[in-house]
Write a protein that holds these residues in place. Structure first.
Motif, PDB file in Angstrom:
ATOM      1  N   TRP A  27     -15.122 -38.497  19.123  1.00 43.15           N
ATOM      2  CA  TRP A  27     -14.502 -38.895  17.856  1.00 43.15           C
ATOM      3  C   TRP A  27     -15.545 -39.106  16.772  1.00 43.15           C
ATOM      4  O   TRP A  27     -16.713 -39.361  17.049  1.00 43.15           O
ATOM      5  N   SER A  28     -15.075 -38.997  15.540  1.00 43.73           N
ATOM      6  CA  SER A  28     -15.951 -39.154  14.391  1.00 43.73           C
ATOM      7  C   SER A  28     -15.187 -39.865  13.279  1.00 43.73           C
ATOM      8  O   SER A  28     -13.977 -39.683  13.142  1.00 43.73           O
ATOM      9  N   GLU A  29     -15.924 -40.670  12.502  1.00 39.18           N
ATOM     10  CA  GLU A  29     -15.269 -41.345  11.377  1.00 39.18           C
ATOM     11  C   GLU A  29     -15.157 -40.425  10.167  1.00 39.18           C
ATOM     12  O   GLU A  29     -14.490 -40.764   9.199  1.00 39.18           O
ATOM     13  N   LYS A  30     -15.849 -39.265  10.258  1.00 42.71           N
ATOM     14  CA  LYS A  30     -15.772 -38.343   9.126  1.00 42.71           C
ATOM     15  C   LYS A  30     -14.481 -37.560   9.223  1.00 42.71           C
ATOM     16  O   LYS A  30     -14.337 -36.656  10.042  1.00 42.71           O
ATOM     17  N   ALA A  31     -13.533 -37.925   8.387  1.00 45.94           N
ATOM     18  CA  ALA A  31     -12.233 -37.260   8.438  1.00 45.94           C
ATOM     19  C   ALA A  31     -11.568 -37.358   7.081  1.00 45.94           C
ATOM     20  O   ALA A  31     -11.792 -38.317   6.347  1.00 45.94           O
TER      21      ALA A  31
END
Lengths: 159, 151
Positions: A27-31
């Motif tokens: 998962w990534s917070e860049k969205a």
């Protein structure tokens, strides 16, 4: 606070996807942010929570991703709008959000959050609007698709 | 018990509409939805927690939502669903659900912030299999109320 809660939710989804469906995710917070991230037919699971903070968690994906997750969880081939897909997603979101909320409730703040059951929504050009809420989004991805988790807390100034 | 609870939601929501100066009559039967698909393109979802666990979904046409929001703003004519209108429609859902849970006899329920969903070919699985729906006929159009509760 919102970022911490979002990390709990994303970690929980990654763990549950691995344990329940054998799918390895990251998962990534860049969205990107709501509304209307996914084009075409969108599947959304929406759960609310109350307690010391009020807000909602939205799990969003396209119909193909939903179908793949449904098939992985049910361990059988399913059509694109099979009811079992949506039951599986409902259960998945209930489990991962439930685990995350438990972890948050057992943390230092002990906000006493209570989760509502998930609502599954399917439609074209879905747009989601929540007033007075600060929104944070994470993306969870694996080789079969992309899932967005949107967390919104009422009274965004607290974030 | 879900039938009794939905009656409370329909009555309280009708009363909220009436308090805004909108004629509202709850006369449709209470029945399980025959399909996940909604006839409408706009839905307000409010979650329920504590003694009642589930959600209530108010669905309506965009035109009905615009008219109701306009009535809340003193009879304004609203051209489209901008942020202010969406906020007013959410507030309407909040008022209806809040008033409803206050009228539940002997139960305490918390409501979550309302969420407004728009889209075409909208299908809604509200909370659980235990779902009942009814309709409120208002002077601005029909409002469908779905209540989904955990057994």
């Amino acid at each position: 606070m919102g970022g911490e809660y979002l990390a709990n939710l994303a970690d929980s989804l990654v763990t549950v996807m691995d344990k329940m469906a054998g799918l390895t995710c990251e998962w990534s917070e860049k969205a990107p942010q709501l509304p209307a991230i996914t084009e075409g037919v969108t599947v959304v699971s929406l759960l609310g929570f109350t307690g010391a903070e009020k807000g909602r968690v939205v799990m969003e994906m396209d119909i193909e991703t939903a179908q793949k997750i449904g098939e992985a969880l049910n361990q059988e081939e399913l059509g694109p709008f099979d009811k079992m897909i949506f039951y599986a997603l409902s259960e998945l979101s209930n489990i991962f959000c439930g685990a995350a909320i438990t972890q948050i409730n057992n943390g230092p703040r002990r906000p006493g959050l209570r989760l509502t059951p998930p609502n599954i929504l399917v439609g074209e050009g879905l747009e989601i609007f929540g007033e007075r809420a600060h929104l944070e989004t994470a993306s969870v991805f694996w080789e079969g698709g992309l899932i967005y988790i949107h967390l919104s807390l009422e009274g965004g100034a607290a974030l | 018990m879900i039938r009794e609870h939905l009656q409370v939601f329909a009555k309280a929501s009708s009363d909220v509409f009436a308090s805004l100066g909108v004629q509202a009559v709850h006369q449709a039967p209470l029945a399980p939805p025959d399909s996940f698909f909604s006839r409408y393109d706009l839905a307000i979802i409010v979650g329920l927690a504590r003694d009642l666990r589930g959600s209530v979904v108010y669905s309506m046409d965009t035109e009905t939502a615009l008219a109701l929001a306009g009535q809340m703003m003193g009879g304004m004519s609203l051209p489209g669903l901008d942020e202010m209108v969406k906020s007013a429609v959410c507030e309407l859902g909040n008022m209806c659900a809040g008033s409803s849970v206050c009228n539940l006899p002997g139960l305490t329920a918390d409501i979550t912030p309302p969420t407004l969903i728009t889209g075409s070919k909208l299908a809604i699985m509200a909370g659980s299999d235990n779902v009942l729906m009814t309709e409120i006929a208002t002077s601005f159009g029909t409002v469908e109320v779905r209540l989904g509760l955990e057994e």
